[in-house]
Scaffold this motif. Structure first.
Motif, PDB file in Angstrom:
ATOM      1  N   ASP A 112      37.538  29.057  38.163  1.00 42.89           N
ATOM      2  CA  ASP A 112      36.994  30.337  38.630  1.00 42.89           C
ATOM      3  C   ASP A 112      35.533  30.569  38.274  1.00 42.89           C
ATOM      4  OD1 ASP A 112      39.479  31.033  39.685  1.00 42.89           O
ATOM      5  OD2 ASP A 112      40.138  31.925  37.790  1.00 42.89           O
TER       6      ASP A 112
ATOM      7  N   CYS B  82      34.607  33.872  40.219  1.00 46.18           N
ATOM      8  CA  CYS B  82      35.265  34.223  41.478  1.00 46.18           C
ATOM      9  C   CYS B  82      36.773  34.265  41.259  1.00 46.18           C
ATOM     10  CB  CYS B  82      34.911  33.208  42.569  1.00 46.18           C
ATOM     11  SG  CYS B  82      33.148  33.092  42.935  1.00 46.18           S
ATOM     12  N   GLY B  83      37.308  35.464  41.042  1.00 48.06           N
ATOM     13  CA  GLY B  83      38.736  35.635  40.842  1.00 48.06           C
ATOM     14  C   GLY B  83      39.409  36.171  42.084  1.00 48.06           C
ATOM     15  N   ARG B  84      40.685  36.452  41.966  1.00 47.94           N
ATOM     16  CA  ARG B  84      41.454  36.924  43.121  1.00 47.94           C
ATOM     17  C   ARG B  84      41.044  38.331  43.523  1.00 47.94           C
ATOM     18  NH1 ARG B  84      46.335  39.559  44.092  1.00 47.94           N
ATOM     19  NH2 ARG B  84      46.601  39.952  41.867  1.00 47.94           N
ATOM     20  N   MET B  85      40.670  39.184  42.553  1.00 44.32           N
ATOM     21  CA  MET B  85      40.351  40.577  42.851  1.00 44.32           C
ATOM     22  C   MET B  85      38.880  40.927  42.673  1.00 44.32           C
ATOM     23  SD  MET B  85      43.252  41.758  43.771  1.00 44.32           S
ATOM     24  CE  MET B  85      42.970  43.522  43.759  1.00 44.32           C
TER      25      MET B  85
END
Length: 393
Positions: A121, A164-167
């Protein structure tokens, strides 16, 4: 790639300093967006995003061109991906004799970037671009100036640490732009544009996102007349700002954007900026949109301090309220769109006269109104065609 690209003293970019092989896409924002990008985005913004390799291995591209007036162009680019590393590099050179004496020149651009995946990430990116441009101003045919040469070096370096994460996406981007300019008339200058941008792009809900950012930037430089030894006093400009933008979908086919920026300048104090816009997908290819935004541009160091050809240290920043309203229809083979727009500006910076009696001043009020439209036919057999028009007052 998220980094402002302009000359510190003159306030504009150098179009020759881009390598087409490395460009992934270009977004043109019409009507300005100072809420998101700060100064210099008063009338519009051009957002350039560079390529990264799409798969494992190496890609090399090259092209050579030769044309009129002994014009030779050569470009080479490389993209490579291996494990956690991505690398891009490019070299572009052009040389021409020009269409008449004094119109020749050459340019050399070298660009490189490295991206390392610290974790799935987290990524660290470092970029550097160097440009060297030599040319001349041949002047009018009736009174040519074949020896009015210029020599420009520019170097832009930036880094970015991004999560850069999911949310959410978080990033921190410091940058530095250096330039050295020499002119035939003994003009010599050095300038710097340095800053840092921190952003958080958060997905609050499937129908709502929020972008928050802070930015700091400083512009400075020195100028010297090497024939006389004169060096005018130059005071750098710096600003600090916080900004935000919310995008929501209150209805399935409606998108609304709200944005604001609170900027504090060392020379001009507090500058509030804002924007709002809406887009409605009516269905069956029909849509309408509208927007209003408050934008600004601070004077450049050249306009404030340089007696080349003139200067005015009392200049005020330009402000503009830009608005537009448009509608369109889009199908597989047909497109039609039209919009009306208005720009109402204060303190427009304008040059009058010719050196040495020229002056640069603020124009109190300036209004532009217009209508533009486009009709296009796409992919009808082997043909596509379009026509655009614009009326402006």
């Amino acid at each position: 790639d998220g980094v402002p690209d302009y000359q510190g003293i003159f306030g504009h970019p150098i179009p020759d300093a881009y390598v087409p092989h490395l460009i992934e896409d270009v977004l043109v924002i019409k009507g300005g967006d100072s809420s998101l990008y700060g100064t210099n985005a008063m009338g519009g913004a051009v957002i350039i995003r560079n390529r990264w390799p799409a798969r494992d291995g190496m890609e090399i591209r090259t092209d050579t061109g030769y044309g009129s007036y002994a014009t030779l162009r050569q470009s080479v680019s490389l993209l490579a991906h291996a494990g956690d590393w991505d690398t891009t590099a490019a070299f572009s050179a052009m040389k021409t004799d020009g269409h008449r004496p004094g119109a020749g020149g050459d340019s050399l651009v070298a660009s490189a970037a490295v991206r390392y995946r610290i974790s799935p990430d987290v990524r660290l990116t470092i970029r550097n671009k160097v440009a060297h441009i030599v040319g001349a101003d041949p002047g009018p045919v009736s009174s040519p100036t074949p020896h009015n040469w210029f020599d420009v070096w520019r170097d832009t370096v930036s880094a970015q640490l991004a999560y850069c994460g999911r949310m959410a996406r978080l990033s921190l981007t410091p940058y530095l732009n250096l330039g050295v300019h020499r002119l035939y008339d003994s003009f010599y200058s050095r300038d710097t544009v340095a800053g840092v941008i921190g952003e958080a792009d958060v997905r609050l809900h499937p129908l709502a996102t929020l972008l928050l950012g802070v930015a700091a930037e400083g512009v400075d430089g020195m100028v010297e007349d090497r024939a006389t030894g004169e060096s005018p006093d130059v005071s750098g400009l710096a600003d600090l700002s916080a900004y935000g933008q919310a995008t929501v979908r209150p209805l399935p086919r409606v998108s609304v954007v709200l944005g604001a920026r609170a900027l504090t300048s060392t020379k001009y104090g507090f500058v509030p900026l804002y924007k709002t816009g809406a887009y409605w997908d009516i269905g069956h290819g029909f849509s309408v949109r509208g927007r209003i935004s408050r934008n600004f541009r601070q004077p450049t160091i050249r306009e404030l301090y340089l007696p080349y050809p003139t200067a005015n240290p009392d200049l005020q920043p330009e402000y503009a309220l830009n608005s537009d309203l448009g509608a369109g229809y889009l199908s597989e083979h047909f497109e039609i769109s039209a919009s009306v727009y208005q720009t109402s500006a204060r303190n427009l910076i304008k040059y009058f006269g010719a050196w040495p009696s020229a002056e640069v001043v603020n124009v109190d009020h300036f209004v532009v109104r217009g209508v533009e439209g486009r009709v296009a036919v796409k992919g009808v057999g082997p043909l596509s065609a379009s026509i655009t028009g614009d009326w402006q007052d």
